[in-house]
Enzyme design. Sequence first.
Site, PDB file in Angstrom:
ATOM      1  N   TYR A 234      38.252  49.988  40.950  1.00 42.86           N
ATOM      2  CA  TYR A 234      38.075  49.488  42.335  1.00 42.86           C
ATOM      3  C   TYR A 234      39.284  48.663  42.770  1.00 42.86           C
ATOM      4  CZ  TYR A 234      36.693  46.151  45.978  1.00 42.86           C
ATOM      5  OH  TYR A 234      36.678  45.354  47.093  1.00 42.86           O
TER       6      TYR A 234
ATOM      7  N   THR B 296      40.983  42.412  49.028  1.00 50.48           N
ATOM      8  CA  THR B 296      40.191  41.560  48.149  1.00 50.48           C
ATOM      9  C   THR B 296      41.084  40.762  47.206  1.00 50.48           C
ATOM     10  OG1 THR B 296      38.755  41.702  46.210  1.00 50.48           O
ATOM     11  CG2 THR B 296      39.922  43.690  46.780  1.00 50.48           C
ATOM     12  N   ASP B 297      40.578  39.605  46.764  1.00 51.10           N
ATOM     13  CA  ASP B 297      41.327  38.825  45.769  1.00 51.10           C
ATOM     14  C   ASP B 297      41.403  39.537  44.422  1.00 51.10           C
ATOM     15  OD1 ASP B 297      38.664  38.533  45.016  1.00 51.10           O
ATOM     16  OD2 ASP B 297      38.690  36.341  44.964  1.00 51.10           O
ATOM     17  N   GLU B 298      40.550  40.563  44.238  1.00 50.55           N
ATOM     18  CA  GLU B 298      40.520  41.237  42.934  1.00 50.55           C
ATOM     19  C   GLU B 298      41.831  41.964  42.628  1.00 50.55           C
ATOM     20  OE1 GLU B 298      36.802  43.171  41.962  1.00 50.55           O
ATOM     21  OE2 GLU B 298      35.708  41.873  43.331  1.00 50.55           O
TER      22      GLU B 298
ATOM     23  N   LYS C  37      42.224  49.303  45.672  1.00 50.10           N
ATOM     24  CA  LYS C  37      42.495  48.379  46.781  1.00 50.10           C
ATOM     25  C   LYS C  37      43.960  47.911  46.755  1.00 50.10           C
ATOM     26  CE  LYS C  37      39.891  46.927  49.430  1.00 50.10           C
ATOM     27  NZ  LYS C  37      39.447  47.437  50.764  1.00 50.10           N
TER      28      LYS C  37
HETATM   29  P1  NAD Z   1      30.110  48.062  51.656  1.00 51.04           P
HETATM   30  O1  NAD Z   1      30.134  48.949  50.466  1.00 51.04           O
HETATM   31  O2  NAD Z   1      28.893  47.266  51.963  1.00 51.04           O
HETATM   32  O3  NAD Z   1      30.423  48.939  52.971  1.00 51.04           O
HETATM   33  C1  NAD Z   1      31.391  49.929  52.999  1.00 51.04           C
HETATM   34  C2  NAD Z   1      31.169  50.766  54.256  1.00 51.04           C
HETATM   35  O4  NAD Z   1      32.202  51.762  54.314  1.00 51.04           O
HETATM   36  C3  NAD Z   1      29.835  51.515  54.282  1.00 51.04           C
HETATM   37  O5  NAD Z   1      29.235  51.384  55.532  1.00 51.04           O
HETATM   38  C4  NAD Z   1      30.229  52.950  54.000  1.00 51.04           C
HETATM   39  O6  NAD Z   1      29.336  53.903  54.579  1.00 51.04           O
HETATM   40  C5  NAD Z   1      31.609  53.016  54.615  1.00 51.04           C
HETATM   41  N1  NAD Z   1      32.459  54.067  54.034  1.00 51.04           N
HETATM   42  C6  NAD Z   1      32.643  54.341  52.711  1.00 51.04           C
HETATM   43  N2  NAD Z   1      33.486  55.388  52.586  1.00 51.04           N
HETATM   44  C7  NAD Z   1      33.839  55.756  53.841  1.00 51.04           C
HETATM   45  C8  NAD Z   1      34.693  56.759  54.359  1.00 51.04           C
HETATM   46  N3  NAD Z   1      35.359  57.604  53.540  1.00 51.04           N
HETATM   47  N4  NAD Z   1      34.852  56.854  55.690  1.00 51.04           N
HETATM   48  C9  NAD Z   1      34.176  56.015  56.535  1.00 51.04           C
HETATM   49  N5  NAD Z   1      33.345  55.062  56.091  1.00 51.04           N
HETATM   50  C10 NAD Z   1      33.184  54.924  54.767  1.00 51.04           C
HETATM   51  O7  NAD Z   1      31.385  47.128  51.514  1.00 51.04           O
HETATM   52  P2  NAD Z   1      31.594  45.611  51.986  1.00 51.04           P
HETATM   53  O8  NAD Z   1      31.122  44.703  50.921  1.00 51.04           O
HETATM   54  O9  NAD Z   1      31.097  45.473  53.371  1.00 51.04           O
HETATM   55  O10 NAD Z   1      33.190  45.549  51.986  1.00 51.04           O
HETATM   56  C11 NAD Z   1      33.944  45.897  53.146  1.00 51.04           C
HETATM   57  C12 NAD Z   1      35.416  45.775  52.838  1.00 51.04           C
HETATM   58  O11 NAD Z   1      35.702  44.425  52.440  1.00 51.04           O
HETATM   59  C13 NAD Z   1      35.879  46.658  51.683  1.00 51.04           C
HETATM   60  O12 NAD Z   1      37.151  47.168  52.019  1.00 51.04           O
HETATM   61  C14 NAD Z   1      35.974  45.709  50.494  1.00 51.04           C
HETATM   62  O13 NAD Z   1      36.959  46.142  49.595  1.00 51.04           O
HETATM   63  C15 NAD Z   1      36.371  44.417  51.180  1.00 51.04           C
HETATM   64  N6  NAD Z   1      35.952  43.178  50.509  1.00 51.04           N
HETATM   65  C16 NAD Z   1      34.650  42.995  50.117  1.00 51.04           C
HETATM   66  C17 NAD Z   1      34.280  41.787  49.539  1.00 51.04           C
HETATM   67  C18 NAD Z   1      32.842  41.526  49.138  1.00 51.04           C
HETATM   68  O14 NAD Z   1      32.555  40.477  48.550  1.00 51.04           O
HETATM   69  N7  NAD Z   1      31.900  42.394  49.445  1.00 51.04           N
HETATM   70  C19 NAD Z   1      35.226  40.768  49.341  1.00 51.04           C
HETATM   71  C20 NAD Z   1      36.553  40.995  49.753  1.00 51.04           C
HETATM   72  C21 NAD Z   1      36.889  42.202  50.342  1.00 51.04           C
HETATM   73  P1  TYD Z   2      29.603  41.770  42.024  1.00 51.75           P
HETATM   74  O1  TYD Z   2      28.618  41.247  43.019  1.00 51.75           O
HETATM   75  O2  TYD Z   2      29.483  43.178  41.563  1.00 51.75           O
HETATM   76  O3  TYD Z   2      31.057  41.472  42.622  1.00 51.75           O
HETATM   77  P2  TYD Z   2      32.524  41.618  41.914  1.00 51.75           P
HETATM   78  O4  TYD Z   2      32.379  42.377  40.655  1.00 51.75           O
HETATM   79  O5  TYD Z   2      33.282  42.383  42.940  1.00 51.75           O
HETATM   80  O6  TYD Z   2      32.998  40.215  41.720  1.00 51.75           O
HETATM   81  O7  TYD Z   2      29.541  40.839  40.735  1.00 51.75           O
HETATM   82  C1  TYD Z   2      29.760  39.455  40.825  1.00 51.75           C
HETATM   83  C2  TYD Z   2      29.716  38.909  39.418  1.00 51.75           C
HETATM   84  O8  TYD Z   2      28.385  39.025  38.916  1.00 51.75           O
HETATM   85  C3  TYD Z   2      30.594  39.667  38.444  1.00 51.75           C
HETATM   86  O9  TYD Z   2      31.164  38.735  37.516  1.00 51.75           O
HETATM   87  C4  TYD Z   2      29.628  40.601  37.729  1.00 51.75           C
HETATM   88  C5  TYD Z   2      28.342  39.810  37.723  1.00 51.75           C
HETATM   89  N1  TYD Z   2      27.094  40.612  37.752  1.00 51.75           N
HETATM   90  C6  TYD Z   2      26.090  40.404  36.794  1.00 51.75           C
HETATM   91  O10 TYD Z   2      26.216  39.546  35.887  1.00 51.75           O
HETATM   92  N2  TYD Z   2      24.963  41.161  36.866  1.00 51.75           N
HETATM   93  C7  TYD Z   2      24.775  42.116  37.814  1.00 51.75           C
HETATM   94  O11 TYD Z   2      23.721  42.809  37.817  1.00 51.75           O
HETATM   95  C8  TYD Z   2      25.798  42.303  38.808  1.00 51.75           C
HETATM   96  C9  TYD Z   2      25.646  43.326  39.881  1.00 51.75           C
HETATM   97  C10 TYD Z   2      26.948  41.517  38.731  1.00 51.75           C
END
Ligand code: NAD
Ligand code: TYD
Length: 352
Positions: A160, A135-137, A164
């Site tokens: 988090y 992630t960019d975070e 990562k």
């Molecule tokens: P999510 O929380 O929707 O899904 C995570 C999945 O991992 C779930 O299906 C969960 O059951 C599984 N999981 C959790 N712990 C586990 C374990 N110990 N063993 C096996 N499976 C396990 O997450 P997401 O939003 O789909 O993100 C997927 C990946 O992409 C993550 O690594 C996250 O850091 C990365 N990512 C997410 C975003 C975003 O905007 N959501 C952006 C950049 C990177």
């Molecule tokens: P989120 O979807 O949790 O992603 P991330 O924290 O990984 O960027 O949040 C996106 C942005 O929205 C973040 O700045 C936090 C804000 N946010 C709210 O203002 N209210 C909410 O209820 C949630 C879940 C997020």
Amino acid sequence: MKTYLVTGGAGFIGSNFILYMLEKYPDIRIVNVDKLTYAGNLENLRDAEQNPNYIFKQADICDKEAMEALFAAYDFDYVINFAAESHVDRSISDPEIFVRTNVLGTVNLLNCAKKAWQTGDDQYKPGCKYLQVSTDEVYGSLGAEGYFTETTPLDPHSPYSSSKASADLFVKAYADTYKFPVNITRCSNNYGPYQFPEKLIPLMINNALGHKELPVYGDGMQVRDWLYVEDHCKAIDMVARDGRPGEVYNIGGHNERPNLTIVKTILAYIREHVDGEVGEQLIKHVTDRKGHDRRYGIDPEKIKNELGWYPETTFEVGIEKTIRWYLNHKEWMEHVTSGQYQAYYEKMYSGR
Ligand code: NAD
Ligand code: TYD
């Protein structure tokens, strides 16, 4: 036939990736390993279930025996590690599980893949690749100007993003120490179908449709760089196939918007197309997130120049598709917001 181990494939991005890959390539096999935490949902994969090239196994990526057994049972060509605890707010109240899954789980997978693929000293099965979905975070927070590039120093702030970043460093260590073939992708915030409604966009859509308050943290002027999930899936596919081993690739489409703008966009669409009673009176500014990163913004030049990736879905099209998807999948939303979710919501938002 190439065989993929996809971990966390029952989550938001993982399930989108599996559906995308099975549709695009009739000649690949995907083994999806997921622990099925609160965020994992097999309903997301209904369209894959009948496909003979798709196999699901419920297991924890931290479980050494289970992962070794998988590598013994299948001759994988790729590992794509999506499995993670992914929500910043949960990491603030309970960091430990983030260390376990995101750091120890990653190291366990690296070890199992290395053992299975090693053919000699610093030699591995031809064409194999371990891809860490990051992630960019991990880069921390930006001021008003500038973007994250692949050489921006890691400066994570939340538990988090720290977990990562730690995982990324282990992946890098395996490349540096053992010449293990890896890539790390660092993507900006995703949105689209199957996203669990703890994240901003599906939470706001669900609350607006239910005439519930929309909890905006602080002033709502924090900026995120939103990418439609399918564009992320396309990038991961390209990096796995053609990314130079050992390299990091940032993924983002220059689509920065303040949270408040996102919320107002969702409200305007629902008001116009679905329910005229929904409006900005639902917005409630609540106590800010601890250590809240102010701005994320990706410089995607490297993946564009080296691999020819570009985002196909504009925000205007993507957000409309996303809102319509949630409208057409009310049952999905009902299932994921029953039970545990109510307690989570109470804990996170009541009295805030
Ligand atoms: P999510 O929380 O929707 O899904 C995570 C999945 O991992 C779930 O299906 C969960 O059951 C599984 N999981 C959790 N712990 C586990 C374990 N110990 N063993 C096996 N499976 C396990 O997450 P997401 O939003 O789909 O993100 C997927 C990946 O992409 C993550 O690594 C996250 O850091 C990365 N990512 C997410 C975003 C975003 O905007 N959501 C952006 C950049 C990177
Ligand atoms: P989120 O979807 O949790 O992603 P991330 O924290 O990984 O960027 O949040 C996106 C942005 O929205 C973040 O700045 C936090 C804000 N946010 C709210 O203002 N209210 C909410 O209820 C949630 C879940 C997020």
